[in-house]
Design an enzyme around this catalytic site. Structure first.
Site, PDB file in Angstrom:
ATOM      1  N   CYS A 128       2.575  -5.267   5.047  1.00  0.00           N
ATOM      2  CA  CYS A 128       2.447  -4.869   3.638  1.00  0.00           C
ATOM      3  C   CYS A 128       2.530  -6.120   2.785  1.00  0.00           C
ATOM      4  O   CYS A 128       2.193  -6.127   1.593  1.00  0.00           O
ATOM      5  CB  CYS A 128       3.466  -3.987   3.151  1.00  0.00           C
ATOM      6  SG  CYS A 128       3.259  -2.369   4.458  1.00  0.00           S
ATOM      7  N   HIS A 164       3.557  -3.216  -4.130  1.00  0.00           N
ATOM      8  CA  HIS A 164       3.086  -2.383  -2.754  1.00  0.00           C
ATOM      9  C   HIS A 164       3.184  -1.157  -3.169  1.00  0.00           C
ATOM     10  O   HIS A 164       4.361  -0.601  -3.477  1.00  0.00           O
ATOM     11  CB  HIS A 164       3.949  -3.027  -1.562  1.00  0.00           C
ATOM     12  CG  HIS A 164       3.475  -2.310  -0.423  1.00  0.00           C
ATOM     13  ND1 HIS A 164       2.146  -1.932  -0.071  1.00  0.00           N
ATOM     14  CD2 HIS A 164       4.492  -1.565   0.343  1.00  0.00           C
ATOM     15  CE1 HIS A 164       2.342  -1.167   1.069  1.00  0.00           C
ATOM     16  NE2 HIS A 164       3.548  -1.209   1.559  1.00  0.00           N
ATOM     17  N   ASN A 206       0.218   4.859   1.395  1.00  0.00           N
ATOM     18  CA  ASN A 206       0.467   3.352   1.681  1.00  0.00           C
ATOM     19  C   ASN A 206      -0.868   2.624   2.464  1.00  0.00           C
ATOM     20  O   ASN A 206      -0.714   3.272   3.727  1.00  0.00           O
ATOM     21  CB  ASN A 206       1.775   3.244   2.520  1.00  0.00           C
ATOM     22  CG  ASN A 206       2.126   1.736   2.790  1.00  0.00           C
ATOM     23  OD1 ASN A 206       1.659   1.065   2.826  1.00  0.00           O
ATOM     24  ND2 ASN A 206       3.354   1.953   3.210  1.00  0.00           N
TER      25      ASN A 206
END
Length: 326
Positions: free
Chosen positions: A112, A251, A281
């Site tokens: 990520c 993020h 996500n």
């Protein structure tokens, strides 16, 4: 020495939507349980699209937004933990699809945090070479490595890609980075490869180990700490007060992580841009997708100060201070 600015953005998300209500029909969960613990309402899932396709579409949008030709690109970096192939790299495949014949191409794997890592690598390469323009892409096909029987992980992830074009400029642009890794805690967020024995014995089976596994409590603790450390470090380097910063683009993992970080920084939650309710996500794609969405919505104006901050598997973390130049 030249500065480096973002001159264009692009993104791609699949059309197919998986809602919380649908997930409640395949695992023991509910819309209320997912919403209150993550802030996610739905996520996009690819059907026909692979990582290369999504990365290519986001690249085409970014090139158009930057008003340049693909031949102008000197560098392509793709951040992904879900490549379609070990070789050629996703970046080389994107190069082929868009016709960027002059670009040096390679992939990076930092989960990520990958897009932030890509920005930092690209800035260093542009500043210290003859290269002038770079394409940075975060692209993920996470639905292919999610265990759809594990309610702790399958509710979190989605697919998509985001891209940004960087260019040498005389204006202020990307000013500072802060990044790092903590491999000592890497076991808290993992995804193995498909193990093969390289044998001709037809009775041998592949061991399927390529599902995301996560220790949620440890990752939550790490994320809040890493976000706080990164933002404070960037403030120290830039001498920015958070009141000067228009947006923090983090993020998009969990709304509670963002809320806790805002409290630790003594700032309002609204300073953090969030779109995880729509996309979940998307790992390395989450920050560039958000950046492109903000650019398209006209939320960013020239000279706005923004901070990007990410964290993820590895464990990894990173952030960037940017003066917007579009």
């Amino acid at each position: 020495m030249s500065n480096i600015s973002v001159i264009g953005t692009g993104s791609y998300v699949p059309n197919d939507i998986i809602t919380n209500d649908f997930l409640s029909t395949i695992v023991d969960t509910s819309d209320e349980w997912i919403r209150t613990r993550t802030g996610i309402l739905e996520r996009r899932i690819s059907k026909e699209e692979n990582t290369i396709y999504m990365a290519t579409e986001s690249a085409k949008e970014a090139i158009k937004n930057a008003n340049i030709d693909a031949n102008d690109l000197d560098l392509i970096i793709v951040a992904t933990l879900t490549p379609d192939n070990f070789m050629p790299s996703t970046a080389c495949s994107v190069q082929k699809e868009i016709g960027a014949i002059n670009a040096l191409c390679f992939d990076i794997s930092a989960a990520c945090s990958g897009f932030i890592y890509g920005l930092e690598i690209a800035c260093s390469m542009l500043k210290n070479s003859f290269r002038n323009k770079a394409l940075i892409i975060g692209a993920e096909n996470l639905s292919k490595i999610v265990d759809w029987e594990d309610r702790n992980t399958c509710v979190l992830f989605g697919d998509g890609a985001g891209a940004a074009i960087l260019s040498k400029t005389k204006e202020e642009g990307i000013l500072e980075f802060h990044s790092g890794s903590n491999g000592l805690k890497g076991e808290h967020l993992t995804c193995g490869v498909l193990k093969a024995n390289n044998t001709s014995n037809k009775n041998d089976r592949l061991e399927k180990n390529n599902f995301i596994k996560m220790n949620g409590k440890e990752i939550f603790r790490f994320a809040v700490g890493a976000m706080n450390e990164t933002i404070c470090n960037i403030q120290e380097k830039t001498k920015w007060d958070l009141n000067e910063v228009k947006y923090i683009i983090s993020h998009q993992a969990n709304s509670r992580i963002i809320e806790y970080t805002a409290k630790k920084l003594n700032t309002e939650k609204d300073k953090f841009y969030m779109n995880l309710d729509k996309y979940g996500n998307t790992s390395a794609a989450s920050i560039p997708i958000a950046l492109d969405e903000m650019n398209k919505r006209g939320l960013l104006n020239k000279q706005d100060k923004i901070i990007l901050v990410g964290f993820g598997g590895g464990l990894t973390f990173g952030g960037a201070a940017i003066v917007w130049s579009i």
